[in-house]
Design a protein around this motif. Structure first.
Motif, PDB file in Angstrom:
ATOM      1  N   MET A   1      83.142  15.520 -38.033  1.00 29.40           N
ATOM      2  CA  MET A   1      83.796  14.590 -38.953  1.00 29.40           C
ATOM      3  C   MET A   1      84.857  13.784 -38.211  1.00 29.40           C
ATOM      4  SD  MET A   1      86.008  15.364 -42.391  1.00 29.40           S
ATOM      5  CE  MET A   1      84.538  15.768 -43.343  1.00 29.40           C
ATOM      6  N   THR A   2      84.824  12.459 -38.368  1.00 31.53           N
ATOM      7  CA  THR A   2      85.807  11.589 -37.724  1.00 31.53           C
ATOM      8  C   THR A   2      87.110  11.620 -38.492  1.00 31.53           C
ATOM      9  OG1 THR A   2      84.067  10.119 -36.931  1.00 31.53           O
ATOM     10  CG2 THR A   2      86.316   9.248 -36.987  1.00 31.53           C
ATOM     11  N   GLY A 256      94.324  33.877 -45.213  1.00 34.80           N
ATOM     12  CA  GLY A 256      93.669  32.637 -44.822  1.00 34.80           C
ATOM     13  C   GLY A 256      94.370  31.404 -45.346  1.00 34.80           C
ATOM     14  N   THR A 257      95.164  31.576 -46.419  1.00 33.58           N
ATOM     15  CA  THR A 257      95.895  30.425 -46.936  1.00 33.58           C
ATOM     16  C   THR A 257      96.938  29.932 -45.954  1.00 33.58           C
ATOM     17  OG1 THR A 257      97.506  31.846 -48.067  1.00 33.58           O
ATOM     18  CG2 THR A 257      95.561  31.178 -49.318  1.00 33.58           C
ATOM     19  N   LEU A 258      97.238  30.738 -44.935  1.00 34.46           N
ATOM     20  CA  LEU A 258      98.166  30.279 -43.900  1.00 34.46           C
ATOM     21  C   LEU A 258      97.614  29.058 -43.161  1.00 34.46           C
ATOM     22  CD1 LEU A 258      99.308  33.697 -42.386  1.00 34.46           C
ATOM     23  CD2 LEU A 258     100.643  32.181 -43.852  1.00 34.46           C
ATOM     24  N   ALA A 320      94.127  18.909 -38.328  1.00 34.47           N
ATOM     25  CA  ALA A 320      94.043  20.055 -39.237  1.00 34.47           C
ATOM     26  C   ALA A 320      94.494  19.672 -40.643  1.00 34.47           C
ATOM     27  CB  ALA A 320      94.887  21.203 -38.699  1.00 34.47           C
ATOM     28  N   ALA A 321      95.582  18.900 -40.739  1.00 37.54           N
ATOM     29  CA  ALA A 321      96.093  18.488 -42.044  1.00 37.54           C
ATOM     30  C   ALA A 321      95.134  17.524 -42.733  1.00 37.54           C
ATOM     31  CB  ALA A 321      97.469  17.846 -41.879  1.00 37.54           C
ATOM     32  N   ALA A 322      94.542  16.612 -41.962  1.00 44.06           N
ATOM     33  CA  ALA A 322      93.612  15.643 -42.550  1.00 44.06           C
ATOM     34  C   ALA A 322      92.370  16.331 -43.097  1.00 44.06           C
ATOM     35  CB  ALA A 322      93.226  14.596 -41.510  1.00 44.06           C
ATOM     36  N   LEU A 323      91.871  17.323 -42.385  1.00 40.89           N
ATOM     37  CA  LEU A 323      90.711  18.069 -42.880  1.00 40.89           C
ATOM     38  C   LEU A 323      91.060  18.806 -44.164  1.00 40.89           C
ATOM     39  CD1 LEU A 323      89.287  19.496 -39.521  1.00 40.89           C
ATOM     40  CD2 LEU A 323      88.282  17.701 -40.952  1.00 40.89           C
ATOM     41  N   GLN A 324      92.278  19.353 -44.230  1.00 39.58           N
ATOM     42  CA  GLN A 324      92.706  20.039 -45.449  1.00 39.58           C
ATOM     43  C   GLN A 324      92.747  19.056 -46.617  1.00 39.58           C
ATOM     44  OE1 GLN A 324      93.499  23.452 -45.390  1.00 39.58           O
ATOM     45  NE2 GLN A 324      93.496  23.337 -47.614  1.00 39.58           N
ATOM     46  N   ASP A 325      93.245  17.860 -46.375  1.00 37.24           N
ATOM     47  CA  ASP A 325      93.277  16.855 -47.438  1.00 37.24           C
ATOM     48  C   ASP A 325      91.875  16.502 -47.923  1.00 37.24           C
ATOM     49  OD1 ASP A 325      95.953  16.209 -48.082  1.00 37.24           O
ATOM     50  OD2 ASP A 325      96.192  15.151 -46.187  1.00 37.24           O
ATOM     51  N   ASP A 329      86.847  22.932 -44.456  1.00 41.80           N
ATOM     52  CA  ASP A 329      87.319  24.144 -43.795  1.00 41.80           C
ATOM     53  C   ASP A 329      88.018  23.778 -42.483  1.00 41.80           C
ATOM     54  OD1 ASP A 329      87.738  26.649 -42.718  1.00 41.80           O
ATOM     55  OD2 ASP A 329      85.634  27.027 -42.253  1.00 41.80           O
ATOM     56  N   ASN A 330      89.296  24.150 -42.348  1.00 45.84           N
ATOM     57  CA  ASN A 330      90.055  23.762 -41.160  1.00 45.84           C
ATOM     58  C   ASN A 330      90.607  24.974 -40.418  1.00 45.84           C
ATOM     59  OD1 ASN A 330      92.125  24.616 -42.867  1.00 45.84           O
ATOM     60  ND2 ASN A 330      93.520  22.989 -42.256  1.00 45.84           N
ATOM     61  N   ARG A 331      89.971  26.119 -40.569  1.00 46.61           N
ATOM     62  CA  ARG A 331      90.507  27.334 -39.945  1.00 46.61           C
ATOM     63  C   ARG A 331      90.669  27.171 -38.442  1.00 46.61           C
ATOM     64  NH1 ARG A 331      86.321  31.680 -41.683  1.00 46.61           N
ATOM     65  NH2 ARG A 331      84.989  29.822 -41.505  1.00 46.61           N
ATOM     66  N   ARG A 332      89.640  26.635 -37.786  1.00 47.39           N
ATOM     67  CA  ARG A 332      89.712  26.500 -36.336  1.00 47.39           C
ATOM     68  C   ARG A 332      90.782  25.492 -35.935  1.00 47.39           C
ATOM     69  NH1 ARG A 332      84.615  24.206 -33.221  1.00 47.39           N
ATOM     70  NH2 ARG A 332      85.736  22.256 -33.579  1.00 47.39           N
ATOM     71  N   GLU A 333      90.830  24.375 -36.630  1.00 42.03           N
ATOM     72  CA  GLU A 333      91.794  23.328 -36.278  1.00 42.03           C
ATOM     73  C   GLU A 333      93.226  23.776 -36.556  1.00 42.03           C
ATOM     74  OE1 GLU A 333      87.856  21.606 -36.579  1.00 42.03           O
ATOM     75  OE2 GLU A 333      89.008  22.870 -37.951  1.00 42.03           O
ATOM     76  N   ALA A 334      93.428  24.491 -37.670  1.00 45.32           N
ATOM     77  CA  ALA A 334      94.778  24.987 -37.973  1.00 45.32           C
ATOM     78  C   ALA A 334      95.227  26.002 -36.934  1.00 45.32           C
ATOM     79  CB  ALA A 334      94.800  25.604 -39.369  1.00 45.32           C
ATOM     80  N   SER A 335      94.324  26.869 -36.522  1.00 46.99           N
ATOM     81  CA  SER A 335      94.655  27.846 -35.482  1.00 46.99           C
ATOM     82  C   SER A 335      94.924  27.153 -34.151  1.00 46.99           C
ATOM     83  CB  SER A 335      93.519  28.863 -35.325  1.00 46.99           C
ATOM     84  OG  SER A 335      93.449  29.734 -36.443  1.00 46.99           O
TER      85      SER A 335
END
Length: 403
Positions: A1-2, A256-258, A320-325, A329-335
């Protein structure tokens, strides 16, 4: 995803305004907050003078829209709440870290949203958003463990009319002053992580004992972290979040909500480090006449390298924030953001202090304070070591994943 790494114009405008406010009103009180180990005098007036409502941080924390709890915010028209929250976090951190102690939303609400029944969500999170509660706390860490949450030893024993909780917690954010606390305890020690459950406990519950209101810490001294003890603390049946037969998936869903707050933690670290690097540049201009051309050139080159590292960290947390918006699923990017940004930020703060020589460790300058404050960001919200382990497991389990 861009994902674009450019902030939307409305988000950038808010971020710039908050950064200017933090630089000129928050930073002058930084040393006082550090020495007082609490909020500085005049903190309420400074926070009230913030050019924008800081509700985006609460929105990003809760992961819900402003209308869900009947509360309207000044910035309710934004559709990029997580990106906005992250950008504002960096902007505040640029001035200093003490305002973090005034933001009363916590990961407790996210645990309730992940585990609680609709009635529990309405009572606790809805009540928080409406102003029925002023602050909340999250009690997970215990003296014998840090990152391995499966080692919870605090117990919850079933009774005819509720539960009895026994044990102790440490480094509990706002544990001494919060109106309610989400406490993790095991209902079956033999089941390991499968026996862990979460309970909502009010501060006035008999047996809820504050053993240490404020831990003596290296940095982030304005932020309250407490030691708690639960001495035969009886709580009602509905204090248990969700159902009694909920398995470990519920516990890990709460953790996971972290992923929603790790980008904000990364952003705050980038803000502190960016402020430190800019401080170095200002200091260099003031003292540059005493430098040899070689030393001045060396400092300039180091500043460029530090800025490049912080720019990369910024791209990680924005992704990570953009994927959340977008609800992806942004687990990898948030980590990844949490694993990379605090380490880069800490290295930058430390290098700034080294380049400033004796001034870098003097209380005449805030650089030494920022070096102490930045250390915790690699530990909060899941340590960098754990995040790197998480990323490696995800990559080995599913290949390269998203491009």
């Amino acid at each position: 995803m861009t994902v674009s790494f450019e902030l939307p114009d409305d988000v950038r405008k808010v971020s710039d305004e908050v950064r200017d406010w933090s630089l000129h009103q928050v930073r002058p009180l930084a040393r006082e907050s550090d020495r007082a180990k609490g909020l500085p005098a005049g903190a309420d007036a400074v926070m009230a003078d913030c050019p924008v409502d800081l509700s985006p941080l609460a929105i990003a924390t809760f992961g819900r829209t402003h209308g869900d709890w009947g509360q309207e915010f000044a910035l309710s028209g934004f559709t990029t709440n997580y990106v906005l929250g992250a950008a504002v976090s960096e902007a505040i951190g640029y001035g200093d870290s003490w305002p973090l102690a005034t933001l009363r939303g916590s990961i407790a609400e996210k645990a309730i949203l992940a585990l609680g029944t609709p009635q529990q969500q309405e009572r606790w999170v809805g009540g928080f958003m409406r102003g029925d509660f002023r602050s909340s706390a999250f009690a997970l860490t215990e003296p014998h463990f840090g990152s391995d949450a499966s080692q919870v030893a605090t117990t919850a024993t079933r009774t005819s009319d509720g539960w009895v909780i026994r044990g102790s917690k440490m480094y509990c954010s706002l544990g001494a002053s919060a109106d309610y606390t989400v406490v993790f305890a095991t209902v079956d020690k033999e089941s390991g992580r499968h026996g862990i459950r979460a309970f909502v406990v009010t501060r006035d519950t008999p047996g809820y004992i504050v053993t240490k209101a404020r831990e003596d810490k290296l940095g982030m001294r304005a932020f309250e972290t407490s030691g708690l003890s639960f001495d035969d603390m009886h709580v009602p049946t509905d204090a248990l979040l969700g159902s009694e037969d909920q398995d470990s998936r519920g516990f890990y869903a709460a953790l996971g909500t972290l992923n929603t707050s790790r980008p904000l933690t990364a952003a705050w670290a980038v803000g502190i480090a960016s402020g430190s690097v800019d401080y170095l540049e200002q200091w260099t201009r003031q003292h540059g006449r005493a430098f040899t051309p070689r030393r001045r050139r060396g400092i300039d080159e180091e500043v460029l390298r530090m800025r490049a590292g912080l720019a990369a960290a910024r791209r990680l947390y924005l992704r990570a924030a953009a994927l959340q918006d977008k609800g992806v699923d942004n687990r990898r990017e948030a980590s990844a953001a949490k694993a990379y940004a605090p380490q880069i930020a800490e290295a930058a703060c430390r290098r700034v202090a080294e380049l400033m020589g004796p001034d870098g460790t003097s209380e005449r300058h805030l650089v030494e304070k920022w070096c102490r404050d930045i250390r915790i960001f690699d530990i909060w919200e899941g340590s960098g070591q754990i995040q790197r382990l998480t990323i490696s497991r995800m990559l080995m389990g599913s290949g390269a994943g998203r491009a």
